[in-house]
Design a protein around this motif. Structure first.
Motif, mmCIF file in Angstrom:
data_model
loop_
_atom_site.group_PDB
_atom_site.id
_atom_site.type_symbol
_atom_site.label_atom_id
_atom_site.label_comp_id
_atom_site.label_asym_id
_atom_site.label_seq_id
_atom_site.Cartn_x
_atom_site.Cartn_y
_atom_site.Cartn_z
ATOM 1 N N LEU A 35 23.535 -13.454 6.861
ATOM 2 C CA LEU A 35 23.027 -12.676 5.744
ATOM 3 C C LEU A 35 24.055 -11.631 5.315
ATOM 4 O O LEU A 35 24.265 -11.410 4.131
ATOM 5 N N TRP A 36 24.702 -10.971 6.282
ATOM 6 C CA TRP A 36 25.696 -9.944 5.977
ATOM 7 C C TRP A 36 26.853 -10.529 5.181
ATOM 8 O O TRP A 36 27.346 -9.925 4.232
ATOM 9 N N GLU A 37 27.296 -11.750 5.561
ATOM 10 C CA GLU A 37 28.403 -12.394 4.858
ATOM 11 C C GLU A 37 28.022 -12.707 3.412
ATOM 12 O O GLU A 37 28.835 -12.572 2.499
ATOM 13 N N LEU A 38 26.781 -13.107 3.193
ATOM 14 C CA LEU A 38 26.305 -13.402 1.840
ATOM 15 C C LEU A 38 26.311 -12.139 0.982
ATOM 16 O O LEU A 38 26.757 -12.160 -0.163
ATOM 17 N N LEU A 39 25.848 -11.047 1.550
ATOM 18 C CA LEU A 39 25.845 -9.782 0.815
ATOM 19 C C LEU A 39 27.266 -9.327 0.502
ATOM 20 O O LEU A 39 27.540 -8.835 -0.593
ATOM 21 N N GLN A 40 28.167 -9.502 1.445
ATOM 22 C CA GLN A 40 29.570 -9.146 1.213
ATOM 23 C C GLN A 40 30.165 -10.008 0.103
ATOM 24 O O GLN A 40 30.883 -9.506 -0.758
ATOM 25 N N ALA A 41 29.887 -11.300 0.120
ATOM 26 C CA ALA A 41 30.401 -12.203 -0.903
ATOM 27 C C ALA A 41 29.861 -11.831 -2.274
ATOM 28 O O ALA A 41 30.601 -11.857 -3.269
#
Length: 66
Positions: A1-7
């Protein structure tokens, strides 16, 4: 989820940076972006699509020359 928000944040930042850079480009070429209608601004952005193929072509290292 964190990677998606960063992207998503990165994509949004790139979009905003492009918008600011393009407005500065227009100003440098004597066009006031505030004087353009939304359609005129969109039309100007769409004219840049014709350069997309060249950008893709030359972004590949095998197509670049020293």
């Amino acid at each position: 989820l964190w990677e998606l928000l960063q992207a998503q944040l990165i994509a949004q930042s790139i979009g905003q940076a492009f918008s600011v850079a393009y407005q500065e480009f227009l100003k440098a070429n004597g066009i006031n972006p505030d004087d353009l209608s939304q359609k005129e601004y969109s039309d100007l952005l769409n004219t840049q699509d014709m350069y997309n193929d060249d950008l893709i072509h030359f972004s590949k290292s095998e197509n670049c020359k020293d």
